[in-house]
Design a protein around this motif. Sequence first.
Motif, mmCIF file in Angstrom:
data_model
loop_
_atom_site.group_PDB
_atom_site.id
_atom_site.type_symbol
_atom_site.label_atom_id
_atom_site.label_comp_id
_atom_site.label_asym_id
_atom_site.label_seq_id
_atom_site.Cartn_x
_atom_site.Cartn_y
_atom_site.Cartn_z
ATOM 1 N N TYR A 65 0.839 -1.202 0.000
ATOM 2 C CA TYR A 65 0.000 0.000 0.000
ATOM 3 C C TYR A 65 0.869 1.246 0.000
ATOM 4 C CZ TYR A 65 -4.305 -2.523 1.145
ATOM 5 O OH TYR A 65 -5.396 -3.347 1.114
ATOM 6 N N LYS A 132 -12.688 4.090 -0.191
ATOM 7 C CA LYS A 132 -12.169 3.412 -1.384
ATOM 8 C C LYS A 132 -12.328 4.261 -2.639
ATOM 9 C CE LYS A 132 -12.922 -1.396 0.014
ATOM 10 N NZ LYS A 132 -11.947 -2.164 -0.801
ATOM 11 N N ARG A 133 -13.196 5.251 -2.584
ATOM 12 C CA ARG A 133 -13.457 6.101 -3.739
ATOM 13 C C ARG A 133 -12.635 7.397 -3.709
ATOM 14 N NH1 ARG A 133 -17.063 10.000 -5.493
ATOM 15 N NH2 ARG A 133 -17.725 10.448 -3.367
ATOM 16 N N THR A 134 -12.356 7.919 -2.511
ATOM 17 C CA THR A 134 -11.820 9.284 -2.440
ATOM 18 C C THR A 134 -10.440 9.430 -1.797
ATOM 19 O OG1 THR A 134 -12.856 9.763 -0.293
ATOM 20 C CG2 THR A 134 -14.172 10.196 -2.263
ATOM 21 N N PRO A 136 -6.628 9.098 -1.325
ATOM 22 C CA PRO A 136 -5.533 8.711 -2.224
ATOM 23 C C PRO A 136 -4.551 7.720 -1.603
ATOM 24 C CG PRO A 136 -5.216 10.963 -1.491
ATOM 25 C CD PRO A 136 -6.542 10.521 -0.949
ATOM 26 N N ILE A 137 -4.968 6.468 -1.627
ATOM 27 C CA ILE A 137 -4.154 5.326 -1.208
ATOM 28 C C ILE A 137 -4.299 4.288 -2.312
ATOM 29 C CG2 ILE A 137 -3.875 3.487 0.511
ATOM 30 C CD1 ILE A 137 -5.074 5.380 2.597
ATOM 31 N N TRP A 138 -3.202 3.594 -2.629
ATOM 32 C CA TRP A 138 -3.237 2.599 -3.708
ATOM 33 C C TRP A 138 -2.667 1.287 -3.212
ATOM 34 C CZ3 TRP A 138 -1.507 7.533 -3.895
ATOM 35 C CH2 TRP A 138 -2.269 8.412 -4.660
ATOM 36 N N LYS A 139 -3.196 0.198 -3.763
ATOM 37 C CA LYS A 139 -2.636 -1.108 -3.430
ATOM 38 C C LYS A 139 -2.052 -1.759 -4.671
ATOM 39 C CE LYS A 139 -6.514 -3.310 -1.927
ATOM 40 N NZ LYS A 139 -7.758 -2.631 -2.339
ATOM 41 N N LYS A 140 -0.893 -2.374 -4.466
ATOM 42 C CA LYS A 140 -0.280 -3.182 -5.514
ATOM 43 C C LYS A 140 -0.450 -4.632 -5.122
ATOM 44 C CE LYS A 140 4.272 -3.226 -6.058
ATOM 45 N NZ LYS A 140 5.603 -2.702 -6.463
ATOM 46 N N TRP A 149 -0.612 -2.571 -10.002
ATOM 47 C CA TRP A 149 -1.256 -1.545 -9.181
ATOM 48 C C TRP A 149 -2.746 -1.576 -9.495
ATOM 49 C CZ3 TRP A 149 0.692 0.839 -5.160
ATOM 50 C CH2 TRP A 149 2.082 1.014 -5.052
ATOM 51 N N ILE A 150 -3.550 -1.714 -8.485
ATOM 52 C CA ILE A 150 -4.994 -1.709 -8.699
ATOM 53 C C ILE A 150 -5.439 -0.259 -8.906
ATOM 54 C CG2 ILE A 150 -7.228 -2.361 -7.752
ATOM 55 C CD1 ILE A 150 -5.359 -4.715 -8.379
ATOM 56 N N GLU A 151 -6.183 -0.047 -9.986
ATOM 57 C CA GLU A 151 -6.650 1.304 -10.296
ATOM 58 C C GLU A 151 -8.156 1.342 -10.118
ATOM 59 O OE1 GLU A 151 -5.010 2.846 -13.946
ATOM 60 O OE2 GLU A 151 -3.205 1.630 -13.718
ATOM 61 N N GLY A 152 -8.593 2.025 -9.069
ATOM 62 C CA GLY A 152 -10.014 2.058 -8.761
ATOM 63 C C GLY A 152 -10.395 0.842 -7.949
ATOM 64 N N TYR B 55 -8.394 17.553 -4.769
ATOM 65 C CA TYR B 55 -8.747 17.123 -6.115
ATOM 66 C C TYR B 55 -8.987 18.345 -7.002
ATOM 67 C CZ TYR B 55 -9.187 12.229 -4.820
ATOM 68 O OH TYR B 55 -8.911 10.943 -4.415
ATOM 69 N N PHE B 71 -2.249 10.960 -10.395
ATOM 70 C CA PHE B 71 -2.350 9.568 -9.942
ATOM 71 C C PHE B 71 -3.566 8.898 -10.552
ATOM 72 C CE2 PHE B 71 -3.618 12.502 -6.452
ATOM 73 C CZ PHE B 71 -4.959 12.205 -6.320
ATOM 74 N N THR B 72 -3.620 7.586 -10.370
ATOM 75 C CA THR B 72 -4.733 6.816 -10.920
ATOM 76 C C THR B 72 -5.854 6.726 -9.886
ATOM 77 O OG1 THR B 72 -3.764 4.785 -10.094
ATOM 78 C CG2 THR B 72 -3.202 5.412 -12.340
ATOM 79 N N ALA B 73 -7.002 6.228 -10.339
ATOM 80 C CA ALA B 73 -8.134 6.022 -9.430
ATOM 81 C C ALA B 73 -7.648 5.251 -8.203
ATOM 82 C CB ALA B 73 -9.229 5.250 -10.142
ATOM 83 N N VAL B 74 -8.125 5.645 -7.039
ATOM 84 C CA VAL B 74 -7.555 5.150 -5.786
ATOM 85 C C VAL B 74 -8.043 3.732 -5.489
ATOM 86 C CG1 VAL B 74 -7.357 7.510 -4.962
ATOM 87 C CG2 VAL B 74 -9.345 6.139 -4.288
ATOM 88 N N SER B 75 -7.301 3.010 -4.670
ATOM 89 C CA SER B 75 -7.647 1.612 -4.393
ATOM 90 C C SER B 75 -7.248 1.202 -2.980
ATOM 91 C CB SER B 75 -6.985 0.702 -5.423
ATOM 92 O OG SER B 75 -5.573 0.896 -5.430
ATOM 93 N N GLY B 76 -7.465 2.105 -2.031
ATOM 94 C CA GLY B 76 -7.179 1.772 -0.638
ATOM 95 C C GLY B 76 -8.252 0.868 -0.064
#
Lengths: 158, 77
Positions: A65, A132-134, A136-140, A149-152, B55, B71-76
């Motif tokens: 993450y 999950k929508r807003t 800014p954190i990303w998971k690979k 990298w998961i996008e969305g 944003y 950046f790309t669409a987020v995925s937390g």
Amino acid sequence: MQEEENQKPKTKNQNRTDFFEITSEPLKVGAIARRVVPANCGAIVTLDGFVRQWTKERETEYLVYEAYEPMALKEMEKLIERAHERFEIENVGIVHRLGRLEIGETSVVIAVAAPHRRAAFEACEWLIKELKRTVPIWKKEVYRDGEVWIEGDSQIKN
Amino acid sequence: MQVLFFGATADAVGMREVEIDFSADAKAADAFAAIVQKFPQLARHKLLFAVNQEYADGGETIKNGDELAVFTAVSGG
């Protein structure tokens, strides 16, 4: 100073103990949940989001993450404010973990305390959906044979 | 101006930040278009943009010292 104090927007509950944090340390779900408990509440709903091994037929080895940390914290704070406007809840805690996470490790905890359980359930579901929508954190996702990298929020189909 | 990349966009451009000069009072949309032109490999992603950790819809006027992010669409979660 006194004037500034008076102009602060009044929140419904002056004793709110909301919190939002990002950490690289392992998350202790129970301890995080306990931090949101006020005396007038009868329920906490806690989401323990953890690393899933199987997504459809694909096996994940581990996740990484990453966050745009200052913006992520701002967005988490906004989310909590919006949740207070929408639901009859008292306190919200959100903690998200970063870095490498193994299968089964907790990546995110959302704890919502409310006088009655229904609002806590609804707010918790709404908060994770919006996070999950807003935020800014990303998971690979790292697989045996590659990584992506998961996008969305939706899973990549390939 | 400082432009930040994260996750998939950082991998795509091969760096986490870059300094790019934009003309004074440029619109954010023009700045972001210039970034994608400089790094065309970004175009295959659905991109989100931020100015000063908020944003951006592109209508913002950017100035020296602003912090831009792509950046790309987020995925937390």
